[in-house]
Write a protein that holds these residues in place. Sequence first.
Motif, PDB file in Angstrom:
ATOM      1  N   GLY A 393      60.599   9.779  35.925  1.00 42.67           N
ATOM      2  CA  GLY A 393      60.887   9.324  37.274  1.00 42.67           C
ATOM      3  C   GLY A 393      61.766   8.092  37.298  1.00 42.67           C
ATOM      4  O   GLY A 393      62.707   7.999  38.107  1.00 42.67           O
ATOM      5  N   LEU A 424      61.517   5.421  49.510  1.00 42.82           N
ATOM      6  CA  LEU A 424      60.589   5.221  48.403  1.00 42.82           C
ATOM      7  C   LEU A 424      59.446   4.288  48.794  1.00 42.82           C
ATOM      8  O   LEU A 424      58.306   4.456  48.335  1.00 42.82           O
ATOM      9  CB  LEU A 424      61.340   4.661  47.195  1.00 42.82           C
ATOM     10  CG  LEU A 424      62.275   5.636  46.483  1.00 42.82           C
ATOM     11  CD1 LEU A 424      63.081   4.926  45.408  1.00 42.82           C
ATOM     12  CD2 LEU A 424      61.474   6.788  45.877  1.00 42.82           C
ATOM     13  N   ALA A 427      56.995   6.371  50.603  1.00 40.60           N
ATOM     14  CA  ALA A 427      56.235   7.181  49.649  1.00 40.60           C
ATOM     15  C   ALA A 427      55.217   6.342  48.891  1.00 40.60           C
ATOM     16  O   ALA A 427      54.083   6.778  48.643  1.00 40.60           O
ATOM     17  CB  ALA A 427      57.196   7.867  48.678  1.00 40.60           C
ATOM     18  N   ALA A 428      55.600   5.125  48.511  1.00 37.63           N
ATOM     19  CA  ALA A 428      54.658   4.246  47.813  1.00 37.63           C
ATOM     20  C   ALA A 428      53.510   3.832  48.721  1.00 37.63           C
ATOM     21  O   ALA A 428      52.376   3.632  48.254  1.00 37.63           O
ATOM     22  CB  ALA A 428      55.399   3.013  47.293  1.00 37.63           C
ATOM     23  N   ASP A 433      51.556   4.417  44.435  1.00 35.11           N
ATOM     24  CA  ASP A 433      52.034   4.603  43.073  1.00 35.11           C
ATOM     25  C   ASP A 433      52.941   3.433  42.697  1.00 35.11           C
ATOM     26  O   ASP A 433      53.871   3.086  43.439  1.00 35.11           O
ATOM     27  CB  ASP A 433      52.807   5.928  42.961  1.00 35.11           C
ATOM     28  CG  ASP A 433      53.295   6.187  41.555  1.00 35.11           C
ATOM     29  OD1 ASP A 433      52.465   6.436  40.674  1.00 35.11           O
ATOM     30  OD2 ASP A 433      54.524   6.112  41.344  1.00 35.11           O
ATOM     31  N   THR A 436      56.765   4.457  41.995  1.00 36.82           N
ATOM     32  CA  THR A 436      57.503   4.616  43.254  1.00 36.82           C
ATOM     33  C   THR A 436      57.807   3.261  43.880  1.00 36.82           C
ATOM     34  O   THR A 436      58.908   3.030  44.400  1.00 36.82           O
ATOM     35  CB  THR A 436      56.695   5.478  44.224  1.00 36.82           C
ATOM     36  OG1 THR A 436      56.280   6.675  43.575  1.00 36.82           O
ATOM     37  CG2 THR A 436      57.509   5.840  45.448  1.00 36.82           C
TER      38      THR A 436
END
Length: 615
Positions: A393, A424, A427-428, A433, A436
């Motif tokens: 990633g 991002l 998403a984090a 995560d 991310t």
Amino acid sequence: MTESLLSLAREVDDLGRRLTAVSTELRTLGAAPATAEPPDLAAGHPAPRRQVIEREGAAAASESGLWTGAGGEASAVGAAAGGGSSGFGAGGPVPYPSVPPVAWVRPPSGWAPPPPVPPGPPRKTLGEMLSAEGAGSRVLAWVGGAITLVGVVLLLVLAIQRGWLGPVPRVLVGAAFGVGLVGVGVRLHRVPAARTGAFALAATGLAVLYLDVIAATALYGFLPVLGGLGAAVGVAAGGIWLALRWDSEHLATAVIVATAVCAPVITGGPDPTLVAFLLVCTIAASPLRWPTTVLIARVPPVLASIGSSGVVGPTWQNTAAALAVTAVAVVLALWRLHRVPGDVAAQASQAVAVVPTLLAAAVLVDARGAVIAAATGAVLIAVWVLLGKPVAGVAGMVAVAQATAMHFDGSVMTSVLLAEGLLLAAAAWRTRDRVTLAGATGFAVLGALRALPIDIPPHLLVEPGVPRTGALAVAALLLAVSVAVPWAAWRAGAIPSPARSMGPWLSAGALALYGAAALVLTATLLAVPDRTGFLVGHVLITVLWAATALVLLAKGIETTPLRAAGLALVGAAVAKLVLFDLSALDGIARVAVFIAAGLILLAAGTRYARLVASR
């Protein structure tokens, strides 16, 4: 005189009783370890320890008048005999303090003291290793093999320069020489005392055969590329099979290192053909059970591809070779991680696997480079999402950043970088995560480093001017990402809450204020592109800061961080009024900003006082 003699007699009698009690106590303590029970660790004591218990000595001491009970309360010894005297001379004897009880505690069943840790074997010095039995023969054998291999390469080069023999005899002589060395090595391996030389001869012969295939393909063209690759696979597979049969890691490593060092001499430098041959060697070494050898085999094709991109340049052969190196490295790393989870060498190989493709894409002068980088990044991110490999990633996000930089320019590039960071960060926020979050932070920093000096520079806020095209979108995205990233980091546990540490939040807040100010001023300048728009924009900025402070204070009655942010924003608004608005603005704009900001702050103070009183 008589009274003095009687007092002295009483003291002597009291001293005798004390000595008797002390003697009894010493005998009791001496016998206690043999008759007492072992320590009781189950009772919660951290380690066996003795506790003093009053036994016969305590009883004797009590009878003699030294102690009155187990608690050790002193009594006036000799009071009856001495008419109440409690010490030598005028008083009776001085009582001894009680001794704390002693006992052994039983350990739990099966308990035993931990065994001593045996010392590790001492490291051998270089002199000890060289003086060990058989070391001299091994050194001579391997050095002789290396020198022989170099001699073969020099012979080929000299034969080409002097015109000795023809191309076909050169290839045939090289093949015969390599087969002969391997055959002699196999024969010597049957004798245990000669196996050191057998390893060196076999390694040298295999390297000669591999180089002979490279020469027949790259120099003379006797074999097509696919045919040369097939012959190289056969030689490499034979060498790996022999190394496994003999259980010799040194043999496999020697073949790989010799091939990597000598192959560029035959091909005349790094090029796609060299990359293909070294990649075949890497694939052949992948089944080995020795991780060091496998890692060594993965390095040469990566270095060769990097050199090929610099020497050969933007050709489709170079790009294809670089893509093949990346694909093979990623697949082999995933296979290794499946067999040995957490293998550091496989993770490192996976991390550097993207470098050849990114360099090959960077030398392309058209949109193909951006497409290749973006496709590589998408594949690596898919590997991360589907297989849970965070190293892939990270490499994928680096590839996406390069594709963005190659395809876009100006404010569009800044906006795309900030937008990627914002996605991002979202998403984090949902996944918590850390990888991310690291990607979101990286894209946000890259976007901010471009936005501040280029798209929305500081002089735009202090001097009237025309903003760049796209500055409005950059300012809006900068404001959004400066809010989203720290909140995602707090949710992921990467930074503490504002109540515990205000440092990261203050930095993000300052960037958010800058983005908000740039957004308002850019919008007003786009609407009114003169000094009037500049003045109106700054009035709106100050009023906006004050209004935001009011909202934060109202919401922060029960939340300390929001309350602290609101008070800090009040200070920023007042500082701007005094340090900038008072001197930069003039006329109705200066009056309007002071009146508006003052009314908002008055309302904020009144409302805040009511909310505090109603709690």
